[in-house]
Design an enzyme around this catalytic site. Structure first.
Site, PDB file in Angstrom:
ATOM      1  N   SER A  61      19.051  59.370  47.688  1.00  0.00           N
ATOM      2  CA  SER A  61      18.027  58.298  48.053  1.00  0.00           C
ATOM      3  C   SER A  61      18.472  56.912  47.271  1.00  0.00           C
ATOM      4  CB  SER A  61      16.712  58.798  47.384  1.00  0.00           C
ATOM      5  OG  SER A  61      16.056  59.623  48.326  1.00  0.00           O
ATOM      6  N   LYS A  64      18.889  54.275  49.796  1.00  0.00           N
ATOM      7  CA  LYS A  64      17.685  53.686  50.643  1.00  0.00           C
ATOM      8  C   LYS A  64      17.507  52.219  50.403  1.00  0.00           C
ATOM      9  CE  LYS A  64      15.275  58.128  50.977  1.00  0.00           C
ATOM     10  NZ  LYS A  64      14.540  59.253  50.180  1.00  0.00           N
ATOM     11  N   TYR A 189      21.932  58.504  58.631  1.00  0.00           N
ATOM     12  CA  TYR A 189      21.260  58.707  57.469  1.00  0.00           C
ATOM     13  C   TYR A 189      22.028  59.722  56.558  1.00  0.00           C
ATOM     14  CZ  TYR A 189      17.476  60.314  54.424  1.00  0.00           C
ATOM     15  OH  TYR A 189      16.741  60.622  53.334  1.00  0.00           O
ATOM     16  N   TYR A 241      10.000  58.221  43.525  1.00  0.00           N
ATOM     17  CA  TYR A 241       9.151  59.222  44.098  1.00  0.00           C
ATOM     18  C   TYR A 241       7.731  59.148  43.697  1.00  0.00           C
ATOM     19  CZ  TYR A 241      14.106  61.010  44.836  1.00  0.00           C
ATOM     20  OH  TYR A 241      15.317  61.289  45.010  1.00  0.00           O
ATOM     21  N   VAL A 259      18.598  62.606  44.594  1.00  0.00           N
ATOM     22  CA  VAL A 259      18.536  63.960  44.090  1.00  0.00           C
ATOM     23  C   VAL A 259      19.812  64.390  43.708  1.00  0.00           C
ATOM     24  CG1 VAL A 259      16.468  64.739  45.291  1.00  0.00           C
ATOM     25  CG2 VAL A 259      18.718  64.855  46.368  1.00  0.00           C
TER      26      VAL A 259
END
Ligand code: GLU
Length: 305
Positions: A61, A64, A189, A241, A259
């Site tokens: 992540s 992102k 992605y 998160y 993660v």
């Protein structure tokens, strides 16, 4: 600083015994639970490392952040934030309910999976290969690491098991939120999540953001001050998160976790910090990584609040 980092690794090693390594992407399950590393990059370009700082892991992540920067650079902030919101969500990073029930017109923010799939779809490139090449070459530039590449095993593992992300993407497609071929967007992605990095790479990205878009080691401006401010703000509110609020109160540094066990942190006008510890808490954040950031924040008074 070097001694401080060494001491912090030693005193927090014990926490790596808690939690579990992510295994819903099978390749991630192979990580060594006891690894713990940290790197600090200051704005005058000095770098300090301790523990497993040079060990490779995948961005997950944290990518992102890169997708959001590129989506804004390629399309402008107005278009990007018409497709994805900027509000935190108390739901988990891969939640489907929040997308359908609470916010069907666009994903809550670019740091949850649905939002990141939407920003990835906006990155320039005629083909998937061109898009991932754009992501890789920008990542090489902001890390100063020309060896940045996709970990093919993790990518294949993500692609084979990424059905929840498929569900999110097809749901967005059915609502007219995604343009283009869904499988191609997902492929980019999955690849961006599988980009391999180490603590130094992510600390350098954090330092670039802390330095208002200027690479500390070369003086090159890669993004505007405004884009770096937008990204850091979204990291504060949504980067950890559904533990972002607690992290802001306890540690107070813009940060994005993945993660794979990494956390990319950026202390405005002071430093970038990269931490790695693959053992995760129940929200998906690195247990050892959070402990390191807490101690560093307390020790050096890094909270921005
Ligand atoms: N590739 C992961 C997924 O989409 C990223 C999740 C994360 O790091 O939070 O499930």
């Amino acid at each position: 600083m070097q001694n401080l980092l060494k001491g912090i690794i030693e005193s927090n090693k014990i926490y790596t015994k808690e939690g579990t390594v992510a295994s819903y992407i099978p390749e991630l399950g192979k990580a060594n639970k006891e690894d713990l590393g940290v790197c600090v990059v200051t704005l005058d370009g000095k770098e300090f490392m301790a523990g497993d700082a040079e060990k490779n892991f995948t961005m997950q992540s944290m990518s992102k952040v890169i997708a959001l920067i590129l989506a804004i650079l390629d399309n402008g902030k107005k278009l990007v934030f018409s497709k994805v919101g900027m509000e935190p969500t108390g739901d988990s990073f891969n939640s489907i309910t929040s997308l359908e029930v609470k916010h069907p017109e666009r994903p809550f923010n670019p740091m949850i999976n649905a939002g990141a799939i939407a920003t990835t779809a906006l990155i320039s490139g005629e083909t998937d290969e061109e898009k991932i090449e754009n992501i890789l070459s920008f990542t090489r530039k902001i890390t100063g690491n020309k060896f940045i590449a996709v970990n093919e095993e993790v990518y294949r593992s993500e692609k084979a098991t990424g059905n929840r992300n498929r569900a999110l993407a097809y749901f967005m497609k059915s609502n007219g939120l995604l343009e283009g071929d869904v499988e191609s967007i997902l492929d980019v992605y999955f690849k961006q999540c599988s980009i391999e990095c180490n603590c130094r790479d992510i600390a350098r990205i954090g330092a670039m953001l802390a330095n208002d878009g200027v690479l500390p080691w070369s003086g090159e401006k890669v993004i505007s001050r405004e884009v770096s401010r937008i990204v850091k703000t979204i990291m504060v509110t949504c980067g950890m998160y559904d533990a972002s609020g607690e992290f802001a109160v306890g540690i107070g540094i813009p940060a994005k976790s993945g993660v794979g066990g990494g956390i990319l942190a950026s202390v405005p006008r002071r430093m970038g910090i990269g931490v790695y510890g693959p053992s995760l808490d129940n929200k998906g954040n690195s247990i050892g990584g959070i402990k390191i950031l807490k101690e560093l924040s307390d020790e050096l008074d890094l909270s921005i609040f």
